[in-house]
Design an enzyme around this catalytic site. Structure first.
Site, short mmCIF file in Angstrom:
data_model
loop_
_atom_site.label_atom_id
_atom_site.label_comp_id
_atom_site.label_asym_id
_atom_site.label_seq_id
_atom_site.Cartn_x
_atom_site.Cartn_y
_atom_site.Cartn_z
N GLY A 25 2.91 -45.20 -7.41
CA GLY A 25 3.58 -45.21 -8.71
C GLY A 25 3.05 -44.09 -9.61
O GLY A 25 3.81 -43.43 -10.32
N ASP A 26 1.75 -43.85 -9.54
CA ASP A 26 1.15 -42.78 -10.35
C ASP A 26 1.64 -41.41 -9.86
O ASP A 26 1.93 -40.52 -10.66
CB ASP A 26 -0.39 -42.84 -10.27
CG ASP A 26 -0.92 -44.19 -10.71
OD1 ASP A 26 -0.26 -44.84 -11.55
OD2 ASP A 26 -1.98 -44.61 -10.20
P1 ATP Z 1 1.10 -48.42 -7.89
O1 ATP Z 1 0.96 -49.46 -8.99
O2 ATP Z 1 0.31 -48.72 -6.65
O3 ATP Z 1 0.84 -47.02 -8.37
P2 ATP Z 1 3.96 -48.93 -8.16
O4 ATP Z 1 4.26 -50.37 -7.85
O5 ATP Z 1 3.93 -48.51 -9.58
O6 ATP Z 1 2.64 -48.45 -7.40
P3 ATP Z 1 5.86 -48.21 -6.10
O7 ATP Z 1 7.22 -48.66 -6.44
O8 ATP Z 1 5.10 -49.01 -5.08
O9 ATP Z 1 5.04 -47.99 -7.44
O10 ATP Z 1 5.93 -46.71 -5.52
C1 ATP Z 1 6.45 -45.61 -6.21
C2 ATP Z 1 7.27 -44.74 -5.26
O11 ATP Z 1 6.46 -44.29 -4.15
C3 ATP Z 1 8.46 -45.47 -4.62
O12 ATP Z 1 9.58 -45.42 -5.49
C4 ATP Z 1 8.63 -44.66 -3.33
O13 ATP Z 1 9.31 -43.45 -3.57
C5 ATP Z 1 7.19 -44.33 -2.94
N1 ATP Z 1 6.63 -45.39 -2.07
C6 ATP Z 1 5.80 -46.40 -2.42
N2 ATP Z 1 5.53 -47.22 -1.37
C7 ATP Z 1 6.20 -46.70 -0.32
C8 ATP Z 1 6.35 -47.08 1.06
N3 ATP Z 1 5.75 -48.16 1.56
N4 ATP Z 1 7.16 -46.32 1.85
C9 ATP Z 1 7.77 -45.22 1.35
N5 ATP Z 1 7.67 -44.81 0.07
C10 ATP Z 1 6.91 -45.54 -0.77
#
Ligand code: ATP
Length: 310
Positions: A253-254
């Site tokens: 996400g970051d």
């Molecule tokens: P964090 O809090 O760990 O930083 P988050 O929950 O804010 O993560 P996510 O939605 O998990 O953010 O991830 C952000 C982006 O990263 C997704 O929209 C996607 O593009 C990519 N991504 C994350 N996890 C995966 C995965 N398992 N496979 C492919 N792409 C991923």
């Protein structure tokens, strides 16, 4: 220049143990200590993606100095406001395929520091084209502090990408201070609205037209391996990503925030902004270290990301 702000950074310590034994001594050989906090991940990814970035926020004590020297080792410029309290440690014990975390709450910011930071910040942001604020606020600061910081940015016409959750995000959304973009994941979106969210496009369209989001130009709902669902003004986009081998998705996400901010600074098209953000998120998920991307894999991945207006 992009300024990435971390108000409550940490030194992240990782203790890998084969077996974690309670009520006795555990000896660790492979300790790693890194500059942690969501905004520092954003700054690292931006630097690796070739952006001109400055890391800022509040730090104090010898752990604050450690963070600054880590940033210098990574050739990341920084300009932090020094507080009296001590920057915190966050410990992750990796054992038997599990992760037990011990998170210090961090320093308590005094009223005088609260006021002085705002003057410092108003001056700092004159250098920025765009800013990103990531993570929680340290104890002592009022819950509407991001609102105050965004107001200062709004006055100077500096756009803000805000990646926070809980009350500090709610306070911003309910206020007149408007970030350019927010990036909740599905759980954060559900918590914000106080209900569970279906991730089909009709339900998401309905949810994102909630008056709570009025005045926020971009809402990027990140959905891990399912890509993202996005509202930009009154246009909705579904971002579809390919299946990839994932090593460690923490911090994706970051990395996405870093990519969105960089592409916004470069005034790219909606499609380019969303592709760049998602590819950096995916690249982070392919690395072992949180907040790291290998740009050599960028061009192969970006061809496989689809942005469709829905
Ligand atoms: P964090 O809090 O760990 O930083 P988050 O929950 O804010 O993560 P996510 O939605 O998990 O953010 O991830 C952000 C982006 O990263 C997704 O929209 C996607 O593009 C990519 N991504 C994350 N996890 C995966 C995965 N398992 N496979 C492919 N792409 C991923």
């Amino acid at each position: 220049m992009i300024i990435s702000v971390t108000m409550n950074p940490s030194v992240d310590i990782s203790y890998p143990l084969e077996n974690f034994k309670l009520d006795t001594v555990n000896r660790v050989t492979n300790t790693t200590k890194t500059a942690g906090g969501k905004g520092l991940n954003v700054a690292r990814v931006l630097q690796q993606a070739g952006a001109n970035v400055l890391a800022s926020g509040m730090i104090g004590g010898h752990l604050g100095e450690f963070i600054q020297s880590e940033l210098e080792n990574n050739k990341i410029s920084h300009d932090f406001f020094t507080i009296n309290g001590q920057t915190r440690n966050c410990i992750a014990i990796l054992h038997e395929g599990k992760q037990t975390e011990i998170l210090e709450k961090g320093p308590i910011i005094s009223e005088s520091e609260e006021e002085r930071f705002l003057s410092y910040f108003a001056h700092l942001i004159t250098q920025a084209d765009i800013l990103s604020f990531s993570g929680s606020l340290p104890a002592g600061l009022p819950e509407d502090y991001y609102e105050k910081m965004i107001s200062l940015c709004n006055k100077q016409h500096k756009p803000v990408v805000l990646d926070s959750s809980g009350t500090s995000l709610q306070k911003v959304l309910a206020s007149k201070a408007k970030p350019l973009l927010i990036k909740p994941n599905i759980e954060e979106l559900a918590a914000l609205l106080g209900k569970s969210i279906e991730n089909d496009s009709e339900s998401l369209k309905h949810v994102l037209t909630n008056p709570l989001f009025n005045g926020v130009e971009w809402i990027v709902v990140s959905m891990g391996a399912d890509g993202a669902f996005v509202k930009h003004f009154n246009t909705f986009y579904q971002v579809t990503i390919p299946q990839i081998d994932v090593t460690n998705p923490v911090g994706s996400g970051d990395a996405t925030v870093a990519g969105l901010t960089q592409a916004l600074e470069m005034q790219q098209s909606d499609e380019e902004i969303l592709k760049h953000g998602n590819v950096l998120g995916m690249l982070n998920a392919q690395e072992k270290r949180t907040g790291h991307v290998n740009m050599q894999n960028y061009s192969a991945l970006i061809k496989r990301v689809q942005v469709k207006e829905v």
